[in-house]
Design a protein around this motif. Structure first.
Motif, PDB file in Angstrom:
ATOM      1  N   LEU A 152       7.589   3.747  10.296  1.00  0.00           N
ATOM      2  CA  LEU A 152       7.632   2.489   9.544  1.00  0.00           C
ATOM      3  C   LEU A 152       6.232   2.064   9.123  1.00  0.00           C
ATOM      4  O   LEU A 152       6.013   1.625   7.988  1.00  0.00           O
ATOM      5  CB  LEU A 152       8.284   1.396  10.393  1.00  0.00           C
ATOM      6  CG  LEU A 152       8.490   0.055   9.673  1.00  0.00           C
ATOM      7  CD1 LEU A 152       9.621   0.155   8.660  1.00  0.00           C
ATOM      8  CD2 LEU A 152       8.789  -1.062  10.678  1.00  0.00           C
ATOM      9  N   MET A 153       5.285   2.199  10.026  1.00  0.00           N
ATOM     10  CA  MET A 153       3.906   1.834   9.693  1.00  0.00           C
ATOM     11  C   MET A 153       3.379   2.712   8.563  1.00  0.00           C
ATOM     12  O   MET A 153       2.720   2.226   7.638  1.00  0.00           O
ATOM     13  CB  MET A 153       3.015   1.985  10.930  1.00  0.00           C
ATOM     14  CG  MET A 153       3.289   0.983  12.022  1.00  0.00           C
ATOM     15  SD  MET A 153       2.269   1.321  13.479  1.00  0.00           S
ATOM     16  CE  MET A 153       2.755  -0.032  14.551  1.00  0.00           C
ATOM     17  N   TYR A 154       3.682   4.020   8.653  1.00  0.00           N
ATOM     18  CA  TYR A 154       3.231   4.905   7.585  1.00  0.00           C
ATOM     19  C   TYR A 154       3.850   4.508   6.252  1.00  0.00           C
ATOM     20  O   TYR A 154       3.160   4.396   5.227  1.00  0.00           O
ATOM     21  CB  TYR A 154       3.577   6.368   7.882  1.00  0.00           C
ATOM     22  CG  TYR A 154       3.462   7.207   6.640  1.00  0.00           C
ATOM     23  CD1 TYR A 154       2.211   7.556   6.141  1.00  0.00           C
ATOM     24  CD2 TYR A 154       4.591   7.540   5.894  1.00  0.00           C
ATOM     25  CE1 TYR A 154       2.093   8.249   4.948  1.00  0.00           C
ATOM     26  CE2 TYR A 154       4.478   8.236   4.709  1.00  0.00           C
ATOM     27  CZ  TYR A 154       3.224   8.591   4.235  1.00  0.00           C
ATOM     28  OH  TYR A 154       3.115   9.249   3.039  1.00  0.00           O
ATOM     29  N   ALA A 155       5.177   4.313   6.243  1.00  0.00           N
ATOM     30  CA  ALA A 155       5.874   3.993   4.994  1.00  0.00           C
ATOM     31  C   ALA A 155       5.319   2.722   4.381  1.00  0.00           C
ATOM     32  O   ALA A 155       5.144   2.624   3.157  1.00  0.00           O
ATOM     33  CB  ALA A 155       7.373   3.865   5.252  1.00  0.00           C
ATOM     34  N   ALA A 156       5.025   1.732   5.218  1.00  0.00           N
ATOM     35  CA  ALA A 156       4.465   0.466   4.717  1.00  0.00           C
ATOM     36  C   ALA A 156       3.081   0.676   4.130  1.00  0.00           C
ATOM     37  O   ALA A 156       2.763   0.178   3.043  1.00  0.00           O
ATOM     38  CB  ALA A 156       4.422  -0.553   5.846  1.00  0.00           C
ATOM     39  N   SER A 157       2.248   1.437   4.841  1.00  0.00           N
ATOM     40  CA  SER A 157       0.864   1.620   4.394  1.00  0.00           C
ATOM     41  C   SER A 157       0.760   2.522   3.175  1.00  0.00           C
ATOM     42  O   SER A 157      -0.170   2.407   2.381  1.00  0.00           O
ATOM     43  CB  SER A 157       0.025   2.206   5.537  1.00  0.00           C
ATOM     44  OG  SER A 157       0.475   3.506   5.868  1.00  0.00           O
ATOM     45  N   ALA A 158       1.731   3.429   3.010  1.00  0.00           N
ATOM     46  CA  ALA A 158       1.700   4.366   1.884  1.00  0.00           C
ATOM     47  C   ALA A 158       2.543   3.897   0.699  1.00  0.00           C
ATOM     48  O   ALA A 158       2.621   4.598  -0.307  1.00  0.00           O
ATOM     49  CB  ALA A 158       2.185   5.737   2.347  1.00  0.00           C
ATOM     50  N   GLY A 159       3.185   2.752   0.823  1.00  0.00           N
ATOM     51  CA  GLY A 159       3.996   2.232  -0.279  1.00  0.00           C
ATOM     52  C   GLY A 159       5.279   3.006  -0.518  1.00  0.00           C
ATOM     53  O   GLY A 159       5.787   3.047  -1.636  1.00  0.00           O
TER      54      GLY A 159
ATOM     55  N   LYS B   3      11.366   3.176  -0.597  1.00  0.00           N
ATOM     56  CA  LYS B   3      12.739   3.664  -0.380  1.00  0.00           C
ATOM     57  C   LYS B   3      12.925   4.113   1.068  1.00  0.00           C
ATOM     58  O   LYS B   3      13.940   3.794   1.711  1.00  0.00           O
ATOM     59  CB  LYS B   3      13.058   4.792  -1.359  1.00  0.00           C
ATOM     60  CG  LYS B   3      13.189   4.317  -2.806  1.00  0.00           C
ATOM     61  CD  LYS B   3      13.527   5.456  -3.739  1.00  0.00           C
ATOM     62  CE  LYS B   3      12.345   6.370  -3.981  1.00  0.00           C
ATOM     63  NZ  LYS B   3      12.616   7.391  -5.029  1.00  0.00           N
ATOM     64  N   ALA B   4      11.953   4.836   1.588  1.00  0.00           N
ATOM     65  CA  ALA B   4      12.017   5.253   2.989  1.00  0.00           C
ATOM     66  C   ALA B   4      11.927   4.044   3.907  1.00  0.00           C
ATOM     67  O   ALA B   4      12.644   3.950   4.913  1.00  0.00           O
ATOM     68  CB  ALA B   4      10.895   6.240   3.294  1.00  0.00           C
ATOM     69  N   LEU B   5      11.062   3.119   3.566  1.00  0.00           N
ATOM     70  CA  LEU B   5      10.901   1.911   4.364  1.00  0.00           C
ATOM     71  C   LEU B   5      12.210   1.141   4.469  1.00  0.00           C
ATOM     72  O   LEU B   5      12.608   0.698   5.556  1.00  0.00           O
ATOM     73  CB  LEU B   5       9.820   1.024   3.736  1.00  0.00           C
ATOM     74  CG  LEU B   5       9.542  -0.300   4.436  1.00  0.00           C
ATOM     75  CD1 LEU B   5       8.746  -0.062   5.707  1.00  0.00           C
ATOM     76  CD2 LEU B   5       8.793  -1.264   3.532  1.00  0.00           C
ATOM     77  N   LYS B   6      12.903   0.991   3.361  1.00  0.00           N
ATOM     78  CA  LYS B   6      14.173   0.269   3.346  1.00  0.00           C
ATOM     79  C   LYS B   6      15.197   0.945   4.267  1.00  0.00           C
ATOM     80  O   LYS B   6      15.913   0.283   5.019  1.00  0.00           O
ATOM     81  CB  LYS B   6      14.717   0.181   1.925  1.00  0.00           C
ATOM     82  CG  LYS B   6      15.958  -0.679   1.757  1.00  0.00           C
ATOM     83  CD  LYS B   6      16.292  -0.836   0.270  1.00  0.00           C
ATOM     84  CE  LYS B   6      17.457  -1.806   0.064  1.00  0.00           C
ATOM     85  NZ  LYS B   6      18.729  -1.259   0.565  1.00  0.00           N
ATOM     86  N   ALA B   7      15.251   2.280   4.218  1.00  0.00           N
ATOM     87  CA  ALA B   7      16.185   3.019   5.069  1.00  0.00           C
ATOM     88  C   ALA B   7      15.839   2.838   6.546  1.00  0.00           C
ATOM     89  O   ALA B   7      16.737   2.698   7.390  1.00  0.00           O
ATOM     90  CB  ALA B   7      16.175   4.493   4.696  1.00  0.00           C
ATOM     91  N   LEU B   8      14.557   2.828   6.869  1.00  0.00           N
ATOM     92  CA  LEU B   8      14.135   2.620   8.254  1.00  0.00           C
ATOM     93  C   LEU B   8      14.507   1.225   8.740  1.00  0.00           C
ATOM     94  O   LEU B   8      14.980   1.054   9.866  1.00  0.00           O
ATOM     95  CB  LEU B   8      12.625   2.831   8.378  1.00  0.00           C
ATOM     96  CG  LEU B   8      12.106   4.253   8.204  1.00  0.00           C
ATOM     97  CD1 LEU B   8      10.582   4.247   8.088  1.00  0.00           C
ATOM     98  CD2 LEU B   8      12.529   5.140   9.373  1.00  0.00           C
TER      99      LEU B   8
ATOM    100  N   GLU C 252       6.265  -4.859  -2.845  1.00  0.00           N
ATOM    101  CA  GLU C 252       7.654  -4.489  -2.590  1.00  0.00           C
ATOM    102  C   GLU C 252       7.882  -4.203  -1.110  1.00  0.00           C
ATOM    103  O   GLU C 252       8.857  -4.679  -0.513  1.00  0.00           O
ATOM    104  CB  GLU C 252       8.040  -3.263  -3.421  1.00  0.00           C
ATOM    105  CG  GLU C 252       9.496  -2.851  -3.249  1.00  0.00           C
ATOM    106  CD  GLU C 252       9.878  -1.635  -4.068  1.00  0.00           C
ATOM    107  OE1 GLU C 252      11.084  -1.316  -4.118  1.00  0.00           O
ATOM    108  OE2 GLU C 252       8.980  -0.990  -4.657  1.00  0.00           O
ATOM    109  N   CYS C 253       6.983  -3.436  -0.511  1.00  0.00           N
ATOM    110  CA  CYS C 253       7.115  -3.124   0.911  1.00  0.00           C
ATOM    111  C   CYS C 253       6.983  -4.385   1.765  1.00  0.00           C
ATOM    112  O   CYS C 253       7.735  -4.586   2.725  1.00  0.00           O
ATOM    113  CB  CYS C 253       6.064  -2.107   1.330  1.00  0.00           C
ATOM    114  SG  CYS C 253       6.387  -0.422   0.737  1.00  0.00           S
ATOM    115  N   LEU C 254       6.040  -5.229   1.416  1.00  0.00           N
ATOM    116  CA  LEU C 254       5.845  -6.469   2.164  1.00  0.00           C
ATOM    117  C   LEU C 254       7.076  -7.358   2.093  1.00  0.00           C
ATOM    118  O   LEU C 254       7.535  -7.894   3.107  1.00  0.00           O
ATOM    119  CB  LEU C 254       4.617  -7.216   1.630  1.00  0.00           C
ATOM    120  CG  LEU C 254       4.270  -8.526   2.337  1.00  0.00           C
ATOM    121  CD1 LEU C 254       3.965  -8.285   3.814  1.00  0.00           C
ATOM    122  CD2 LEU C 254       3.084  -9.202   1.647  1.00  0.00           C
ATOM    123  N   ASN C 255       7.640  -7.495   0.905  1.00  0.00           N
ATOM    124  CA  ASN C 255       8.817  -8.343   0.742  1.00  0.00           C
ATOM    125  C   ASN C 255      10.028  -7.781   1.485  1.00  0.00           C
ATOM    126  O   ASN C 255      10.842  -8.535   2.044  1.00  0.00           O
ATOM    127  CB  ASN C 255       9.140  -8.517  -0.740  1.00  0.00           C
ATOM    128  CG  ASN C 255       8.173  -9.447  -1.438  1.00  0.00           C
ATOM    129  OD1 ASN C 255       7.503 -10.262  -0.785  1.00  0.00           O
ATOM    130  ND2 ASN C 255       8.059  -9.342  -2.756  1.00  0.00           N
TER     131      ASN C 255
END
Length: 264
Positions: free
Chosen positions: A210-217, A220-225, A249-252
């Motif tokens: 999750l941290m990686y997905a957030a930091s890398a933007g 789509k992966a972040l939403k699934a997590l 987008e990730c922050l929201n």
């Protein structure tokens, strides 16, 4: 100066031999529902809520065998025992899944399925043996990690059916789920989660997928997590996934999920 005590990682064969010899404190650190469905005979369920009673109530020279589902979080618990002076703090490699697999009746085990031509071609193209779905390449990458990053989902699905491990770690401590986030394919992310991937596994730097997905933007992966329940509160050096968000987008997405989840 007293010598530091380290916990040990042990396999199923060692654990089985240990349990046959006498008194051992066996702790199951999975959730209550998983424990209720099945556990090692004599194991007691432990968690952060009741760990203190075991840390203070057991003799320091008693063997303590800790297991989780896959053998990851149990290491943190075993380290806690070792840090507090327990001389035989042990973590079961592969966790309860490995224990169950080792005790499965061979007469009822399914024969391994033949690999499709497409999967064999993928393995060869990626410099893996066409006979080994858990082969290891450069930086300890496995076929499942490579497919999780590159796709397609059909190859990931077949690898999972063929027994590819979702808990394997590469040289950076990343698991296939992390690589799926690099590829940012939510179907592959969901597939790995359904196969038992550890949502909150930390790599060598202490970061989660999750941290990686957030930091890398990787929205789509972040939403699934997030939909699967990945931990929003975990931190590295006081920095959370929300702090790491590289895109609005990730922050929201994380803020919305934070509001949706019940307060603890």
């Amino acid at each position: 100066m007293s010598q530091e005590i380290a916990f040990r990682r042990v396999d199923v064969a060692f654990a089985r031999e240990l349990l046959s010899k006498g008194e051992t404190l066996v702790l199951d650190v999975r959730d209550e529902a998983s424990y209720a469905k099945g556990h090692i005979d004599g194991a007691r369920r432990a968690g952060r809520d009741n760990l203190h009673e075991f840390l203070t109530g057991a003799p320091k020279d008693m063997p303590v065998l800790v297991y989780c589902r896959k053998g990851n979080s149990s290491q943190d618990f075993a380290k806690t025992f070792a840090d507090l002076g327990f001389t035989q703090a042990l973590s079961l490699d592969g966790g309860y899944d490995a224990w169950v697999e080792a005790h499965r009746d061979p007469a009822h085990a399914a024969a391994p399925a033949a690999l499709s031509d497409a999967l064999r071609a993928f393995l060869v193209a990626e410099n893996f043996s066409p006979e080994d779905v858990n082969g290891v390449g450069a930086n300890a990458l496995t076929p499942l990690m490579t497919a999780a990053y590159k796709g397609p989902p059909d190859i990931v699905a077949e690898l999972l059916r063929a027994g590819a491990r979702v808990d394997a770690c590469n040289g950076d401590g990343g698991q296939p789920l992390w690589l799926a986030c690099v590829g940012d394919d939510p179907a592959i992310v969901a597939m790995l989660i359904a196969a038992g991937a550890d949502l909150d596994h930390r790599n060598v730097n202490g970061s989660t997928a999750l941290m990686y997905a957030a930091s890398a933007g990787k929205a789509k992966a972040l939403k699934a997590l997030l939909e699967a329940g990945a931990d929003l509160a975990c931190e590295v050096d006081g920095v959370s996934a929300l702090d790491m968000a590289s895109t609005l987008e990730c922050l929201n997405l994380m803020r919305a999920e934070q509001k949706r989840r019940p307060k603890s």
